[in-house]
Design a protein around this motif. Structure first.
Motif, short mmCIF file in Angstrom:
data_model
loop_
_atom_site.label_atom_id
_atom_site.label_comp_id
_atom_site.label_asym_id
_atom_site.label_seq_id
_atom_site.Cartn_x
_atom_site.Cartn_y
_atom_site.Cartn_z
N ASN A 119 66.15 20.42 -24.25
CA ASN A 119 66.73 19.25 -23.60
C ASN A 119 65.74 18.72 -22.56
O ASN A 119 66.01 18.80 -21.36
N PRO A 120 64.60 18.18 -22.99
CA PRO A 120 63.58 17.76 -22.03
C PRO A 120 64.02 16.56 -21.20
O PRO A 120 64.76 15.71 -21.67
N LYS A 121 63.53 16.53 -19.97
CA LYS A 121 63.82 15.42 -19.07
C LYS A 121 62.58 14.55 -18.85
O LYS A 121 62.67 13.34 -18.91
N ASN A 122 61.44 15.18 -18.59
CA ASN A 122 60.18 14.46 -18.36
C ASN A 122 59.20 14.65 -19.51
O ASN A 122 58.01 14.46 -19.33
N GLY A 123 59.67 15.07 -20.65
CA GLY A 123 58.80 15.32 -21.80
C GLY A 123 58.18 16.70 -21.73
O GLY A 123 57.48 17.02 -20.78
N ARG B 265 61.61 21.80 -19.07
CA ARG B 265 62.89 22.49 -18.97
C ARG B 265 62.96 23.65 -19.97
O ARG B 265 61.94 24.23 -20.32
N PHE B 266 64.13 24.01 -20.44
CA PHE B 266 64.33 25.21 -21.25
C PHE B 266 63.66 25.06 -22.62
O PHE B 266 63.76 24.03 -23.27
N TYR B 267 62.95 26.14 -23.06
CA TYR B 267 62.30 26.12 -24.36
C TYR B 267 62.41 27.48 -25.04
O TYR B 267 62.59 28.51 -24.41
N GLY C 66 55.58 37.00 -32.40
CA GLY C 66 56.83 37.20 -31.69
C GLY C 66 57.50 35.90 -31.31
O GLY C 66 57.02 34.81 -31.62
N PHE C 67 58.63 36.05 -30.64
CA PHE C 67 59.45 34.93 -30.20
C PHE C 67 59.79 35.13 -28.73
O PHE C 67 59.80 36.25 -28.23
N GLY C 68 60.09 34.03 -28.07
CA GLY C 68 60.44 34.13 -26.66
C GLY C 68 61.17 32.90 -26.17
O GLY C 68 61.52 32.01 -26.95
N LEU C 69 61.39 32.87 -24.87
CA LEU C 69 62.00 31.72 -24.23
C LEU C 69 61.46 31.57 -22.83
O LEU C 69 60.87 32.49 -22.27
N GLY C 70 61.65 30.38 -22.29
CA GLY C 70 61.13 30.12 -20.97
C GLY C 70 61.66 28.84 -20.40
O GLY C 70 62.50 28.17 -20.99
N TYR C 71 61.15 28.52 -19.22
CA TYR C 71 61.58 27.31 -18.52
C TYR C 71 60.37 26.72 -17.82
O TYR C 71 59.63 27.43 -17.13
N LYS C 72 60.15 25.41 -18.00
CA LYS C 72 59.04 24.72 -17.37
C LYS C 72 59.56 23.58 -16.51
O LYS C 72 60.37 22.78 -16.97
N VAL D 211 57.67 29.61 -16.47
CA VAL D 211 58.01 31.02 -16.50
C VAL D 211 58.63 31.33 -17.86
O VAL D 211 59.41 30.53 -18.38
N GLY D 212 58.22 32.44 -18.47
CA GLY D 212 58.74 32.77 -19.79
C GLY D 212 58.48 34.22 -20.15
O GLY D 212 57.71 34.92 -19.48
N PHE D 213 59.12 34.64 -21.23
CA PHE D 213 58.96 35.99 -21.73
C PHE D 213 59.13 35.98 -23.24
O PHE D 213 59.96 35.26 -23.77
N GLY D 214 58.32 36.79 -23.92
CA GLY D 214 58.42 36.91 -25.37
C GLY D 214 58.26 38.34 -25.82
O GLY D 214 57.63 39.16 -25.14
N LEU D 215 58.84 38.65 -26.94
CA LEU D 215 58.77 39.98 -27.51
C LEU D 215 58.49 39.84 -29.00
O LEU D 215 59.07 39.00 -29.67
N GLY D 216 57.57 40.67 -29.49
CA GLY D 216 57.21 40.60 -30.90
C GLY D 216 56.77 41.95 -31.42
O GLY D 216 56.97 42.98 -30.79
N ARG D 217 56.13 41.91 -32.58
CA ARG D 217 55.71 43.13 -33.25
C ARG D 217 54.23 43.01 -33.63
O ARG D 217 53.80 41.99 -34.15
#
Length: 187
Positions: free
Chosen positions: A87-91, A94-96, A127-133, A144-150
């Motif tokens: 749901n980007p606000k400034n392109g 935000r959450f990704y 891997g996959f992760g999530l974060g917030y910009k 800030v973000g974190f991901g976990l993979g193999r």
């Protein structure tokens, strides 16, 4: 020689046109300030493709010590990350959610004070992760973000004399991000 001049001219012409048409391009250049304080230098460039998608490349350099084996460590991790902003606000903010490909090269050397053999280790993982910009109106970015993979490739090559202890790490690969930076370009 003439062909070389034509090739150089063609490449210069294409590059000039490419950069001229990319005047609205956005690139977020970041650095990890906490890691930088502790000798873990990591920089990234996040290329905004659309308001909802970006591609980031980052590279790091870490020099430290493996205290368990008393070996000196040099590490160069490289990663490519695709980010989908929900749901980007400034392109591209935000959450990704993301997916990543990470290559970590670690070189452990023995300075003569360890009974363990020096070794080189290369790991490649997905891997996959999530974060917030957050992107401020002046271009300041905080990510800030974190991901976990193999890890699907894990090669260890021992060098020199000493105990060739099994270096068995788990198959998981993690990737954290705490970065500040600046957004160049834009609308």
């Amino acid at each position: 020689m003439k062909n070389l001049k034509v090739l150089v001219f063609a490449i210069a012409f294409i590059a000039t046109n490419f950069f001229a048409t990319q005047s609205h391009a956005q690139v977020d250049v970041t650095i990890n300030p906490v890691g930088f304080l502790f000798g873990d230098f990591n920089v990234g460039a996040d290329f905004v493709i659309t308001d909802r998608f970006s591609l980031e490349g980052n590279i790091g350099f870490d020099k430290g010590k493996n205290h368990f084996r008393n070996l000196e460590k040099t590490s160069i991790p490289v990663a490519a990350i695709g980010k989908l902003y929900l749901n980007p606000k400034n392109g591209a903010d935000r959450f990704y959610v993301n997916s990543f490909l990470r290559v970590a090269n670690k070189n452990y050397t023995n300075d003569g004070n360890s009974e363990y053999a020096a070794y080189k280790r290369t790991r490649v993982g997905l891997g996959f992760g999530l974060g917030y910009k957050i992107v401020g109106s002046g271009g300041f970015t905080f990510d800030v973000g974190f991901g976990l993979g193999r890890a699907f490739v894990d090669n260890t090559e021992f060098k020199g004399a000493g105990i060739q202890d099994e270096v068995g790490e788990h198959n998981f690969m993690s990737m954290g991000k705490l970065a500040i930076g600046y957004r160049f370009g834009g609308k």
